[in-house]
Design a protein around this motif. Structure first.
Motif, PDB file in Angstrom:
ATOM      1  N   LYS A   1       9.123 -11.272  10.523  1.00  9.95           N
ATOM      2  CA  LYS A   1       8.841  -9.838  10.334  1.00  9.95           C
ATOM      3  C   LYS A   1       7.550  -9.444  11.038  1.00  9.95           C
ATOM      4  O   LYS A   1       7.501  -8.434  11.742  1.00  9.95           O
ATOM      5  CB  LYS A   1       8.768  -9.500   8.847  1.00  9.95           C
ATOM      6  CG  LYS A   1      10.113  -9.541   8.146  1.00  9.95           C
ATOM      7  CD  LYS A   1       9.973  -9.263   6.654  1.00  9.95           C
ATOM      8  CE  LYS A   1      11.316  -9.316   5.957  1.00  9.95           C
ATOM      9  NZ  LYS A   1      11.193  -9.121   4.490  1.00  9.95           N
ATOM     10  N   ALA A   2       6.496 -10.240  10.861  1.00 13.73           N
ATOM     11  CA  ALA A   2       5.198  -9.931  11.481  1.00 13.73           C
ATOM     12  C   ALA A   2       5.283  -9.940  13.001  1.00 13.73           C
ATOM     13  O   ALA A   2       4.585  -9.170  13.669  1.00 13.73           O
ATOM     14  CB  ALA A   2       4.145 -10.932  11.009  1.00 13.73           C
TER      15      ALA A   2
ATOM     16  N   THR B   1      -4.125 -21.376   9.253  1.00 19.01           N
ATOM     17  CA  THR B   1      -3.357 -21.184  10.493  1.00 19.01           C
ATOM     18  C   THR B   1      -2.297 -20.102  10.332  1.00 19.01           C
ATOM     19  O   THR B   1      -2.192 -19.197  11.173  1.00 19.01           O
ATOM     20  CB  THR B   1      -2.693 -22.500  10.940  1.00 19.01           C
ATOM     21  OG1 THR B   1      -3.711 -23.479  11.135  1.00 19.01           O
ATOM     22  CG2 THR B   1      -1.904 -22.315  12.223  1.00 19.01           C
ATOM     23  N   VAL B   2      -1.521 -20.185   9.265  1.00 24.19           N
ATOM     24  CA  VAL B   2      -0.449 -19.205   9.063  1.00 24.19           C
ATOM     25  C   VAL B   2      -1.043 -17.812   8.922  1.00 24.19           C
ATOM     26  O   VAL B   2      -0.573 -16.856   9.551  1.00 24.19           O
ATOM     27  CB  VAL B   2       0.421 -19.573   7.844  1.00 24.19           C
ATOM     28  CG1 VAL B   2       1.422 -18.460   7.530  1.00 24.19           C
ATOM     29  CG2 VAL B   2       1.153 -20.895   8.080  1.00 24.19           C
TER      30      VAL B   2
ATOM     31  N   LEU C   1      -0.363 -14.525  11.409  1.00 30.03           N
ATOM     32  CA  LEU C   1       0.255 -13.297  10.902  1.00 30.03           C
ATOM     33  C   LEU C   1      -0.570 -12.042  11.184  1.00 30.03           C
ATOM     34  O   LEU C   1      -0.090 -10.929  10.981  1.00 30.03           O
ATOM     35  CB  LEU C   1       0.524 -13.427   9.403  1.00 30.03           C
ATOM     36  CG  LEU C   1       1.550 -14.481   8.994  1.00 30.03           C
ATOM     37  CD1 LEU C   1       1.675 -14.549   7.476  1.00 30.03           C
ATOM     38  CD2 LEU C   1       2.902 -14.234   9.635  1.00 30.03           C
ATOM     39  N   LYS C   2      -1.797 -12.215  11.675  1.00 28.75           N
ATOM     40  CA  LYS C   2      -2.635 -11.057  12.005  1.00 28.75           C
ATOM     41  C   LYS C   2      -2.071 -10.341  13.229  1.00 28.75           C
ATOM     42  O   LYS C   2      -1.619 -10.980  14.178  1.00 28.75           O
ATOM     43  CB  LYS C   2      -4.075 -11.505  12.274  1.00 28.75           C
ATOM     44  CG  LYS C   2      -4.787 -12.024  11.042  1.00 28.75           C
ATOM     45  CD  LYS C   2      -6.196 -12.499  11.381  1.00 28.75           C
ATOM     46  CE  LYS C   2      -6.896 -13.030  10.153  1.00 28.75           C
ATOM     47  NZ  LYS C   2      -8.221 -13.595  10.487  1.00 28.75           N
ATOM     48  N   PRO C   3      -2.124  -8.998  13.219  1.00 28.44           N
ATOM     49  CA  PRO C   3      -1.583  -8.228  14.349  1.00 28.44           C
ATOM     50  C   PRO C   3      -2.143  -8.636  15.718  1.00 28.44           C
ATOM     51  O   PRO C   3      -1.425  -8.637  16.714  1.00 28.44           O
ATOM     52  CB  PRO C   3      -1.965  -6.781  14.017  1.00 28.44           C
ATOM     53  CG  PRO C   3      -2.128  -6.767  12.531  1.00 28.44           C
ATOM     54  CD  PRO C   3      -2.636  -8.134  12.154  1.00 28.44           C
TER      55      PRO C   3
ATOM     56  N   THR D   1       0.965 -14.735  20.227  1.00 26.87           N
ATOM     57  CA  THR D   1       0.983 -16.175  19.934  1.00 26.87           C
ATOM     58  C   THR D   1       2.069 -16.489  18.920  1.00 26.87           C
ATOM     59  O   THR D   1       2.808 -17.467  19.065  1.00 26.87           O
ATOM     60  CB  THR D   1      -0.387 -16.633  19.402  1.00 26.87           C
ATOM     61  OG1 THR D   1      -1.382 -16.324  20.375  1.00 26.87           O
ATOM     62  CG2 THR D   1      -0.394 -18.132  19.110  1.00 26.87           C
ATOM     63  N   LEU D   2       2.192 -15.657  17.890  1.00 32.73           N
ATOM     64  CA  LEU D   2       3.215 -15.846  16.869  1.00 32.73           C
ATOM     65  C   LEU D   2       4.613 -15.774  17.479  1.00 32.73           C
ATOM     66  O   LEU D   2       5.474 -16.609  17.176  1.00 32.73           O
ATOM     67  CB  LEU D   2       3.052 -14.808  15.754  1.00 32.73           C
ATOM     68  CG  LEU D   2       4.055 -14.890  14.607  1.00 32.73           C
ATOM     69  CD1 LEU D   2       3.986 -16.244  13.904  1.00 32.73           C
ATOM     70  CD2 LEU D   2       3.820 -13.749  13.609  1.00 32.73           C
TER      71      LEU D   2
END
Length: 167
Positions: free
Chosen positions: A52-53, A83-84, A88-90, A95-96
């Motif tokens: 989702k992120a 790390t997770v 999850l940061k915008p 990278t995500l």
């Protein structure tokens, strides 16, 4: 004689309704796409949050077929602390996306097929190594711990570690 025929007719109709209900329930289960299947399993809550992120929900709900090597929550917990949350940061969305798409291969690759290859190209663009040793299937450094979880648009294989693309 008419009573027997009516009873037979009612029995056939009733049996047909049961068959149709069971078939519809079975087909409804097959309608779940990769995201729906993952979201219905609490062991994938971290993966679903990451998808989702990253804005990948629609891509993983697409027609496919796709094969997902899905890390469970325990796999994400093996990553270094924080790390997770950082991923999850915008500001870390790219990278995500790279990490998540490294877990996806185009096509529907069932467990019986996985053991016949030595690598597979991910949607991220790099290849993952596929090895079979001592009866275990490894995707890079992750062991496949559950296989052939079917979805309407592909298949999920559960892995015990998050795999990372090469820098």
């Amino acid at each position: 004689m008419k009573i027997f025929n009516i009873k037979s007719f009612v029995t056939v109709v009733f049996a047909s309704l049961i068959f149709v209900s069971v078939a519809q329930a079975h087909n409804h289960k097959d309608k779940k796409d990769i995201v729906d299947v993952a979201a219905s399993n609490p062991d994938f809550s971290t993966l679903v949050a990451a998808v989702k992120a990253a804005g990948l929900v629609d891509a993983l709900k697409g027609d496919g077929p796709l094969t997902v090597f899905a890390p469970n929550n325990a796999a994400f917990a093996k990553l270094p602390a924080g790390t997770v949350e950082d991923l999850l940061k915008p500001e870390n969305k790219d990278t995500l996306i790279a990490v998540l798409t490294y877990h996806v291969v185009a096509g529907k690759v069932m467990a019986a097929d996985v053991v016949k290859v030595s690598s597979a190209t991910t949607l991220q663009g790099q290849d993952v190594a596929v090895k079979t040793m001592d009866g275990k299937v490894m995707i890079d450094n992750a062991q496949v711990i559950a296989t052939d979880i079917k979805a309407s648009n592909g298949v999920i294989h559960v892995i015990d570690s998050v795999i990372l693309p090469k820098s």
